[in-house]
Design a protein around this motif. Structure first.
Motif, PDB file in Angstrom:
ATOM      1  N   UNK A   1       1.090  -1.327   0.091  1.00 44.60           N
ATOM      2  CA  UNK A   1       0.033   0.079  -0.062  1.00 44.60           C
ATOM      3  C   UNK A   1       0.796   1.373   0.079  1.00 44.60           C
ATOM      4  N   UNK A   2       2.134   1.148   0.623  1.00 45.82           N
ATOM      5  CA  UNK A   2       2.798   2.410   0.879  1.00 45.82           C
ATOM      6  C   UNK A   2       3.409   2.370  -0.776  1.00 45.82           C
ATOM      7  N   UNK A   3       4.006   1.595  -1.380  1.00 48.58           N
ATOM      8  CA  UNK A   3       4.476   1.778  -2.784  1.00 48.58           C
ATOM      9  C   UNK A   3       3.344   2.232  -3.590  1.00 48.58           C
ATOM     10  N   UNK A   4       2.153   1.572  -3.717  1.00 48.38           N
ATOM     11  CA  UNK A   4       1.223   1.973  -4.501  1.00 48.38           C
ATOM     12  C   UNK A   4       0.690   3.262  -4.419  1.00 48.38           C
ATOM     13  N   UNK A   5       0.561   3.888  -3.153  1.00 53.03           N
ATOM     14  CA  UNK A   5       0.387   5.325  -2.622  1.00 53.03           C
ATOM     15  C   UNK A   5       1.158   6.323  -3.032  1.00 53.03           C
ATOM     16  N   UNK A   6       2.622   5.571  -3.046  1.00 53.32           N
ATOM     17  CA  UNK A   6       3.763   6.426  -3.468  1.00 53.32           C
ATOM     18  C   UNK A   6       3.841   6.825  -4.893  1.00 53.32           C
ATOM     19  N   UNK A   7       3.278   5.685  -5.792  1.00 54.73           N
ATOM     20  CA  UNK A   7       3.261   5.875  -7.088  1.00 54.73           C
ATOM     21  C   UNK A   7       2.094   6.708  -7.696  1.00 54.73           C
ATOM     22  N   UNK A   8       1.048   6.559  -7.048  1.00 57.89           N
ATOM     23  CA  UNK A   8      -0.207   7.593  -7.297  1.00 57.89           C
ATOM     24  C   UNK A   8       0.194   8.943  -6.764  1.00 57.89           C
TER      25      UNK A   8
END
Length: 167
Positions: free
Chosen positions: A13-20
């Motif tokens: 979720x951290x990676x996904x949120x950072x990409x967004x």
């Protein structure tokens, strides 16, 4: 020390949120700036195409999924975790949902829909385009910051789960 699925899920979720957040940041920092410097009908037309195309992407699926997964994970966390880990896991969707998901649904998307309904060469479109660029970018800054804060909260949660022995 066992690295349980919640740690990996937090990192996901951290990676996904950072990409967004990175995509939002790129739009706020230079894409919208470039589109607004173009001839109004050209910038407007390009943004209309971007808005139509983005709907079919994993980016939009990501925005929606993070809201759902982070909320469900927070509910799960209420019965499983405690202390700082629980606090960060509850705080993450409290940051993400209003600043990213709701801002998208009730701020940027309605503006995109209005932009899409305009004939790109009309006076009304040119006037709206300048207002759109200013307001849309402001809202997008909020989405970028919210996404990055959410990513940070999930990183903190993963570290806290490990250090507290809850993972």
């Amino acid at each position: 020390m066992t690295y349980d699925w919640p740690v990996y899920f937090c990192l996901f979720l951290a990676l996904w949120s950072a990409i967004v957040g990175g995509v939002f940041s790129a739009f706020s920092e230079f894409i919208m700036s470039a589109l607004l410097k173009a001839e109004p009908s050209s910038g407007l037309e390009a943004m209309q195409h971007i808005n139509r195309d983005v709907i079919k992407t994993q980016f939009v699926a990501g925005i929606l999924s993070i809201a759902v997964f982070s909320t469900l994970f927070a509910i799960y966390s209420l019965v499983v975790f405690e202390g700082a880990a629980l606090a960060t896991l509850l705080l993450a969707p409290l940051v993400y949902v209003p600043s990213v998901f709701l801002m998208t649904m009730f701020g940027n998307v309605p503006m995109n829909n209005k932009l899409d309904s305009l004939e790109r060469t009309s006076t009304k479109a040119h006037t709206y385009w300048l207002e759109y660029g200013r307001k849309w970018t402001r809202l997008n800054h909020v989405r970028a910051i919210g996404s990055v804060l959410t990513a940070g909260l999930y990183i903190i949660a993963s570290v806290t789960l490990i250090t507290s022995g809850q993972a």
